[in-house]
Design a protein around this motif. Sequence first.
Motif, PDB file in Angstrom:
ATOM      1  N   THR A 154       0.897  -1.297   0.142  1.00  0.00           N
ATOM      2  CA  THR A 154      -0.116  -0.128   0.093  1.00  0.00           C
ATOM      3  C   THR A 154       0.669   1.075  -0.094  1.00  0.00           C
ATOM      4  OG1 THR A 154      -2.048   1.219   1.161  1.00  0.00           O
ATOM      5  CG2 THR A 154      -0.142   0.151   2.451  1.00  0.00           C
ATOM      6  N   GLN A 155       0.312   2.231  -0.292  1.00  0.00           N
ATOM      7  CA  GLN A 155       1.096   3.609  -0.501  1.00  0.00           C
ATOM      8  C   GLN A 155       0.738   4.472   0.860  1.00  0.00           C
ATOM      9  OE1 GLN A 155       2.485   4.534  -3.322  1.00  0.00           O
ATOM     10  NE2 GLN A 155       1.417   4.305  -5.077  1.00  0.00           N
ATOM     11  N   GLN A 177       4.265  -0.802   3.535  1.00  0.00           N
ATOM     12  CA  GLN A 177       3.807   0.423   2.785  1.00  0.00           C
ATOM     13  C   GLN A 177       5.217   0.608   1.944  1.00  0.00           C
ATOM     14  OE1 GLN A 177       2.669   3.918   4.846  1.00  0.00           O
ATOM     15  NE2 GLN A 177       4.412   5.081   4.325  1.00  0.00           N
ATOM     16  N   LEU A 178       4.853   0.958   0.746  1.00  0.00           N
ATOM     17  CA  LEU A 178       5.742   0.915  -0.446  1.00  0.00           C
ATOM     18  C   LEU A 178       6.513   2.267  -0.160  1.00  0.00           C
ATOM     19  CD1 LEU A 178       3.375  -0.070  -3.666  1.00  0.00           C
ATOM     20  CD2 LEU A 178       5.100  -1.614  -2.102  1.00  0.00           C
ATOM     21  N   ASP A 179       7.898   2.064  -0.474  1.00  0.00           N
ATOM     22  CA  ASP A 179       8.772   3.370  -0.506  1.00  0.00           C
ATOM     23  C   ASP A 179       9.206   3.674  -1.701  1.00  0.00           C
ATOM     24  OD1 ASP A 179      10.871   1.506  -1.152  1.00  0.00           O
ATOM     25  OD2 ASP A 179      11.577   1.236   0.868  1.00  0.00           O
ATOM     26  N   ASP A 180      10.018   4.773  -2.052  1.00  0.00           N
ATOM     27  CA  ASP A 180      10.370   5.215  -3.337  1.00  0.00           C
ATOM     28  C   ASP A 180      10.925   4.178  -4.231  1.00  0.00           C
ATOM     29  OD1 ASP A 180       9.234   7.621  -2.672  1.00  0.00           O
ATOM     30  OD2 ASP A 180      11.011   8.646  -2.076  1.00  0.00           O
ATOM     31  N   ASP A 229      -6.534   2.960  -2.089  1.00  0.00           N
ATOM     32  CA  ASP A 229      -5.449   2.867  -2.694  1.00  0.00           C
ATOM     33  C   ASP A 229      -5.298   2.334  -3.901  1.00  0.00           C
ATOM     34  OD1 ASP A 229      -2.727   4.245  -2.454  1.00  0.00           O
ATOM     35  OD2 ASP A 229      -1.803   2.419  -1.650  1.00  0.00           O
ATOM     36  N   ALA A 277       6.598  -1.763  -8.154  1.00  0.00           N
ATOM     37  CA  ALA A 277       5.536  -2.330  -7.278  1.00  0.00           C
ATOM     38  C   ALA A 277       4.544  -1.202  -6.906  1.00  0.00           C
ATOM     39  CB  ALA A 277       6.181  -2.347  -5.717  1.00  0.00           C
ATOM     40  N   SER A 278       3.225  -1.779  -6.892  1.00  0.00           N
ATOM     41  CA  SER A 278       1.958  -0.798  -7.148  1.00  0.00           C
ATOM     42  C   SER A 278       1.182  -1.483  -5.867  1.00  0.00           C
ATOM     43  CB  SER A 278       1.372  -0.928  -8.141  1.00  0.00           C
ATOM     44  OG  SER A 278       1.265  -1.999  -8.718  1.00  0.00           O
ATOM     45  N   ARG A 333       8.586   1.528  -5.461  1.00  0.00           N
ATOM     46  CA  ARG A 333       7.688   2.256  -6.608  1.00  0.00           C
ATOM     47  C   ARG A 333       8.493   2.184  -7.939  1.00  0.00           C
ATOM     48  NH1 ARG A 333       5.258   4.815  -2.075  1.00  0.00           N
ATOM     49  NH2 ARG A 333       6.998   6.540  -2.217  1.00  0.00           N
TER      50      ARG A 333
END
Length: 261
Positions: free
Chosen positions: A15-16, A58-61, A247, A68-69, A64
């Motif tokens: 998730t973002q 939680q996705l980090d920079d 999200d 990843a999404s 992404r």
Amino acid sequence: MTNRQGEVIWYELMTQDADRAAAFYGAVIGWQVGAAMPGGPDYRMIAAPDGNAGGMLQLDDAMRAAGASPTWLAYFGVDDVDASLAAIVDAGGTVLVPAWDAAGVGRIAMLTDPQGIPFYVMRGATEGATSTVYQRHGLGHVGWNELLTPDAEGALGFYHRHFGLTRMGGMPMGELGEYSFIGHDGGEPIGAIMPVPAGAKPGWGFYFRVDDVDHAKGRVEAAGGTVLNGPMDVPGGERVLQAVDPDGAVFGLVSGQEAAA
């Protein structure tokens, strides 16, 4: 771990915004989501009424940037991660994240099947432990696993060879083809494989058991999600819906008579 080869031993939401996701699924399903674990990425444990239901990343920079999404993914338990990874690659799968050791957790790799659909394989670090995150009738747990794929027959063969998932009958769905039930020998179906419908995205999808899908529809919408289909009746006296969280991750909900079985 004592789970047999190919059983689903973990579910993970990418998730973002973990805080927003925790609030959403808490309102919809009733989960308690823990605080971020110290060290490393922002990873949180998801608790159903009777224990673990999965985790939240939680996705980090960097994640992404690597493609990843937001999505839900499954971890298939295997006896040997490296051997499974090699066999899956030989069968046409692709490695997304090479095998690594997570201290106190186990050895893990992320890859795709030959149709490009992602999942994890994992060997748990704790001998004798048994994962119960999948429960056909457990409130707050995944109660059904559903694969939408561009090659249903190929997928049935692949998941049988590598994870022991066997076709256990099916249900015709007209122009869509067959909805093929899958499970391990000696057990009940844990899900199904079907051709991906037009306009849908291929991938594994998961149905979380709630008290009442019709009531949960209102909770989804009030919390900022979008209902895609349903609620609708399905064979076996259950009702389901498919939705998208705030999200963009797709998920399903299920309720019905079998919850009391």
